[in-house]
Design an enzyme around this catalytic site. Structure first.
Site, short mmCIF file in Angstrom:
data_model
loop_
_atom_site.label_atom_id
_atom_site.label_comp_id
_atom_site.label_asym_id
_atom_site.label_seq_id
_atom_site.Cartn_x
_atom_site.Cartn_y
_atom_site.Cartn_z
CE1 TYR A 66 -3.10 -3.04 0.15
CE2 TYR A 66 -3.29 -2.66 2.77
CZ TYR A 66 -3.69 -3.35 1.27
OH TYR A 66 -4.57 -4.54 1.40
CG PHE A 215 -12.95 -5.54 -2.23
CD1 PHE A 215 -12.28 -4.37 -1.81
CD2 PHE A 215 -12.71 -6.09 -3.22
CE1 PHE A 215 -11.22 -4.09 -2.59
CE2 PHE A 215 -11.66 -5.99 -4.09
CZ PHE A 215 -10.75 -4.74 -3.65
N PRO A 216 -15.44 -5.54 2.17
CG PRO A 216 -15.15 -4.93 4.47
CD PRO A 216 -14.38 -5.16 3.33
CG LEU A 217 -18.11 -1.24 3.75
CD1 LEU A 217 -17.64 -0.12 4.12
CD2 LEU A 217 -19.45 -1.67 4.22
N GLY A 218 -17.98 -3.52 -0.69
CA GLY A 218 -17.81 -3.73 -1.97
C GLY A 218 -16.76 -3.03 -2.46
CG PHE A 220 -11.67 0.07 -5.64
CD1 PHE A 220 -11.20 1.27 -5.12
CD2 PHE A 220 -10.88 -0.91 -5.50
CE1 PHE A 220 -9.75 1.30 -4.30
CE2 PHE A 220 -9.65 -1.11 -4.87
CZ PHE A 220 -9.12 0.15 -4.45
N PRO A 222 -19.07 0.48 -4.58
CG PRO A 222 -19.54 2.74 -3.64
CD PRO A 222 -18.79 1.85 -4.98
#
Ligand SMILES: NC(=O)c1ccc[n+]([C@@H]2O[C@H](COP(=O)([O-])OP(=O)(O)OC[C@H]3O[C@@H](n4cnc5c(N)ncnc54)[C@H](OP(=O)(O)O)[C@@H]3O)[C@@H](O)[C@H]2O)c1
Length: 290
Positions: A66, A215-218, A220, A222
């Site tokens: 990162y 990616f728990p919220l999707g 990149f 959402p």
């Protein structure tokens, strides 16, 4: 084993001998655009990390890739010397190229260098948990992980790593890793809409191994769906809160590492994940995912 009481939703989980809050923080969003270079707002990024610790979060997910190296250096600047309860989970197995790509780098020399860079940038003597990251941006890819995982197991025997995990892997690769050395976590892409690991999550729960969805919220893109919005509206909550609460209720071995570059979003997520979903909500959300 340390004990930890937390007011964060979901309580705690133990990774090997390390107790962490199930509500953690994923630090990927702190680097610059495309996860390359420094953040536009360095003080803001440092504030998010301090907010995580102030909220009582004891699990931060990161990677040397990162930035590269930027996010780890931010973590050190914001939080070193670390509270004894804080555990930083990192990953190795990918480099960065000039275009911002993530080419695999899993040869023994690269893995040794990544582990040593993580130790240096985070200001640690031993890394708490290191995930071997496989596959590519399309997801897990079949193939043996023996050589790179044996390299990490060797670094663990040398005392540079406490616990091992695997990331972006198939169920077969999880089993192959376990035949080489014990693992404490699997970090794969999973959320309400993308549920290819349902069986794996249940199998890991039986073995006491954590499943940590990235990616728990999707990520990149959402998460969006009518079911999600309908359940959220019923609770006067946001779809994000519902997506996080659903993961916490899905299985006790799921640890959350939602990413954000905003201290306000972090606070909102820590509160929202505590939403209690009813059987009716779960049935409605289940249809969306399958
Ligand atoms: N092992 C792997 O291969 C791998 C791959 C990807 C990620 N990861 C790890 O998994 C962690 C989580 O994944 P992720 O960060 O990519 O994706 P994510 O958690 O699914 O979603 C992060 C996105 O959601 C937004 N967001 C978060 N809270 C919000 C809120 N309350 N309101 C509105 N927007 C909100 C963030 O924007 P704002 O910044 O504006 O809040 C950010 O764009 C990463 O940080 C990283 O540590 C691992």
């Amino acid at each position: 084993m340390s004990t930890l009481s937390t007011s964060l939703p979901g309580g705690t989980w133990t990774l090997g001998d390390l107790t962490v809050t199930r509500f953690g923080y994923g630090a990927m969003q702190l680097a610059g655009p495309g996860v390359m270079g420094p953040p536009a707002d360095r003080d803001g990024a440092l504030a998010v990390l301090r907010e995580a610790v102030d909220l009582g979060i004891t699990h931060i997910d990161t990677a040397g890739a990162y930035g590269p190296r930027v996010t780890n250096q931010l973590i050190r600047q914001a939080l070193h010397p670390y509270p004894g309860s804080l555990h930083i989970v990192t990953k190795v197995g990918a480099a960065r190229d000039q275009q911002g790509g993530w080419p695999p780098a899993r040869d023994p020399e690269s893995l040794r260098r990544f582990v040593s860079e993580n130790i240096e940038d985070l200001g640690l003597e031993v890394l708490d948990v290191v995930n071997l990251r496989l596959g590519n941006a399309q997801g897990p890819q079949p193939g043996s992980l023996a050589e790179p995982f044996e390299t990490l197991a060797g670094l663990q025997r040398q005392g540079l790593i406490r616990h091992l995990g695997v990331s972006n892997v198939t169920a077969e690769q999880v089993a192959e890793a376990q035949a080489i050395a014990p693992i404490v976590c699997v970090q794969n892409g999973y959320n309400l809409a993308y549920r290819q690991d349902d069986k794996l999550i249940d199998a890991l729960a039986e073995q006491g191994i954590a499943y940590v969805p990235f990616f728990p919220l999707g990520g990149f893109s959402p998460l969006q769906s009518q079911a999600l919005s309908a359940v959220a509206a019923r609770h006067d909550a946001t779809p994000i809160a519902v997506a996080l609460a659903w993961l916490l209720q899905r299985s006790p071995n799921i640890l959350l590492i939602p990413g954000t570059s905003s201290a306000a979003h972090l606070r909102e997520n820590a509160a929202g994940a505590g939403l209690s979903l009813s059987e009716e909500d779960l049935a409605e959300l289940d249809k969306f995912g399958r």
